[in-house]
Enzyme design. Structure first.
Site, PDB file in Angstrom:
ATOM      1  N   TYR A  15     -22.733  27.535 -19.923  1.00 33.73           N
ATOM      2  CA  TYR A  15     -21.973  26.979 -18.807  1.00 33.73           C
ATOM      3  C   TYR A  15     -20.776  26.149 -19.261  1.00 33.73           C
ATOM      4  O   TYR A  15     -20.015  25.683 -18.421  1.00 33.73           O
ATOM      5  CB  TYR A  15     -22.907  26.132 -17.941  1.00 33.73           C
ATOM      6  N   ASP A  17     -18.040  27.128 -21.248  1.00 30.23           N
ATOM      7  CA  ASP A  17     -16.783  27.869 -21.142  1.00 30.23           C
ATOM      8  C   ASP A  17     -16.380  28.076 -19.687  1.00 30.23           C
ATOM      9  O   ASP A  17     -15.247  27.782 -19.295  1.00 30.23           O
ATOM     10  CB  ASP A  17     -16.908  29.231 -21.835  1.00 30.23           C
ATOM     11  N   TYR A 193     -29.040  20.708 -25.535  1.00 28.07           N
ATOM     12  CA  TYR A 193     -29.615  21.885 -26.174  1.00 28.07           C
ATOM     13  C   TYR A 193     -31.012  21.527 -26.676  1.00 28.07           C
ATOM     14  O   TYR A 193     -31.441  20.374 -26.595  1.00 28.07           O
ATOM     15  CB  TYR A 193     -28.738  22.327 -27.356  1.00 28.07           C
ATOM     16  N   GLN A 255     -21.108  21.904  -9.806  1.00 28.49           N
ATOM     17  CA  GLN A 255     -20.305  20.989 -10.609  1.00 28.49           C
ATOM     18  C   GLN A 255     -20.075  19.660  -9.891  1.00 28.49           C
ATOM     19  O   GLN A 255     -20.169  18.591 -10.496  1.00 28.49           O
ATOM     20  CB  GLN A 255     -18.964  21.631 -10.952  1.00 28.49           C
ATOM     21  N   ARG A 271     -23.960  17.535 -23.237  1.00 32.52           N
ATOM     22  CA  ARG A 271     -23.846  18.492 -24.323  1.00 32.52           C
ATOM     23  C   ARG A 271     -22.522  19.257 -24.224  1.00 32.52           C
ATOM     24  O   ARG A 271     -21.854  19.257 -23.186  1.00 32.52           O
ATOM     25  CB  ARG A 271     -24.997  19.499 -24.272  1.00 32.52           C
ATOM     26  N   GLY A 272     -22.171  19.947 -25.316  1.00 29.03           N
ATOM     27  CA  GLY A 272     -21.046  20.868 -25.292  1.00 29.03           C
ATOM     28  C   GLY A 272     -19.721  20.180 -25.029  1.00 29.03           C
ATOM     29  O   GLY A 272     -19.398  19.152 -25.617  1.00 29.03           O
ATOM     30  N   GLU A 273     -18.930  20.752 -24.109  1.00 27.85           N
ATOM     31  CA  GLU A 273     -17.605  20.207 -23.821  1.00 27.85           C
ATOM     32  C   GLU A 273     -17.460  19.757 -22.380  1.00 27.85           C
ATOM     33  O   GLU A 273     -16.995  18.643 -22.113  1.00 27.85           O
ATOM     34  CB  GLU A 273     -16.525  21.243 -24.144  1.00 27.85           C
ATOM     35  N   ASP A 274     -17.839  20.581 -21.428  1.00 29.65           N
ATOM     36  CA  ASP A 274     -17.583  20.257 -20.028  1.00 29.65           C
ATOM     37  C   ASP A 274     -18.316  18.987 -19.605  1.00 29.65           C
ATOM     38  O   ASP A 274     -17.707  18.031 -19.116  1.00 29.65           O
ATOM     39  CB  ASP A 274     -17.992  21.425 -19.130  1.00 29.65           C
ATOM     40  N   SER A 275     -19.640  18.934 -19.800  1.00 26.71           N
ATOM     41  CA  SER A 275     -20.388  17.747 -19.390  1.00 26.71           C
ATOM     42  C   SER A 275     -20.022  16.538 -20.247  1.00 26.71           C
ATOM     43  O   SER A 275     -20.098  15.394 -19.789  1.00 26.71           O
ATOM     44  CB  SER A 275     -21.899  18.009 -19.440  1.00 26.71           C
TER      45      SER A 275
END
Length: 377
Positions: A15, A17, A193, A255, A271-275
């Protein structure tokens, strides 16, 4: 005629990207009056973020954005004036050939991953020469004035402030998710993750003197949570109490509702980029689970952000924060690091608000993309 923009998204990180590109597409339409097509190769992932969307539709419109399925066999389409390949995805050969046939070749942007590493400032905005003659440029999101900025809609921070200040607004939102924390409990969101250190952290929360209420949206961390709880399955609504810790499983939300969840919590593990970016806009202490790369290359990105983010913190608070993030990402004891963080809680809260304000003083990612396009004309 509105300027036309195409954004291509190949879903890799579930989710992350699609989360970034969907937010960007909506903002370009709503705030910059552009005609935007978002090409997505995995519509099932898109539907999780936009529940009203149709996972089987080759073409649909959602919130002013034209959503197109990007199939393995390219269906053909007239190129837009601006073309964004998100996160180094490879555009269809047929689309690139069509770009070459345009009287005025499109502006082609490679929207790269977010990083605080020093080299990003030097590469942002540089041309990437193409053998076929098309104009292509690197565009890096970032945290400084020499980068492309962060995604931030104009209404984001006012909406965050309104939820926190309007009487009963936060309680009403949480109540809609079935969340009713005990008075005085620290509310923590967890979106991560898989992580073998989760149990060690939860043990510390359960043994603490202060009560905590952990909210866990459906996701990859549920397996580790189930192991700690001794439960094979954790359906939405699951509620467990162990010591000072209450654990509650939430549905995977849209979102906009995820933003509200972050605003409602006292601490956000993301985690990741968006959140990760949305947690920074929430202006509360946070913990980042960075996307794992081969040979631990992600550790350099983690350290680069920590070096930037901890500026302004006291040495003791900066060390405690760094120790917690390293423990979570490098498989070190989380319980010890979490306990060591507690004396610095108020300083970290104030620092998170100051970081939010400093980033908000810079132009956002969508605005900088549009400015880059206009400067290229």
């Amino acid at each position: 005629m509105k300027p036309t923009w195409d954004i291509f998204c190949a879903v890799v990180d579930n989710y992350g990207d699609i989360g970034v590109t969907w937010r960007l597409a909506r903002q370009l339409v709503a705030e910059h009056d552009l005609a935007v097509r978002l090409w997505v190769d995995d519509l099932q992932a898109f539907v999780r973020l936009c529940p009203q969307a149709d996972a089987g539709a080759a073409q649909q419109w959602q919130q002013g954005v034209e959503i197109r399925h990007w199939p393995a066999t390219w269906p053909g389409a007239e190129p837009a004036q601006v073309v964004i390949g998100a996160f180094a995805c490879q555009l269809p050969d047929g689309y690139v050939e069509a770009m070459l046939r345009q009287p005025t070749p499109p502006l082609w942007l490679n929207l790269d991953y977010l990083s605080a590493e020093d080299w990003v400032e030097g590469c942002h905005g540089l041309p990437s020469p193409q053998a076929n003659g098309l104009r292509k440029f690197f565009f890096f999101p970032g945290f400084t004035d020499k980068t492309g900025g962060l995604l931030r809609e104009a209404s984001l921070l006012p909406r965050c402030q309104a939820l926190r200040q309007a009487p009963g607004e936060r309680e009403q939102f949480l109540g809609g998710l079935g969340v009713q924390p005990e008075e005085g409990a620290r509310l923590i969101s967890l979106f991560a993750y898989e992580n073998p250190q989760l149990g060690n952290w939860l043990d510390a929360l359960a043994a603490a003197a202060h009560p905590s209420h952990l909210l866990v949206p459906q996701g990859r961390i549920l397996g580790d949570l189930g192991t700690w709880l001794g439960e094979a399955e954790l359906p939405v609504g699951t509620l467990h109490r162990r010591g000072a810790l209450t654990v509650q499983v939430l549905p995977f939300v849209s979102q906009d509702d995820y933003d509200r969840l972050l605003w409602s919590c006292d601490f956000n593990a993301v985690r990741g980029e968006d959140s990760f970016v949305r947690a920074q806009w929430a202006g509360a202490p946070m913990l980042w689970h960075i996307y794992i790369q081969e040979e631990n290359a992600h550790w350099e990105k983690l350290e680069a952000f920590l070096a930037l983010y901890r500026q302004g913190l006291s040495p003791a608070a900066g060390h405690a924060l760094s120790a917690l993030w390293r423990a979570w990402n490098m498989d070190q004891p989380m319980g010890q690091a979490w306990t060591a963080l507690q004396p610095h809680w108020e300083e970290l809260r104030e620092h998170a608000r100051q970081w939010q304000a400093a980033q908000a003083a810079r132009p956002d990612l969508a605005t900088r993309l549009v400015q880059f396009y206009r400067n290229s004309l």
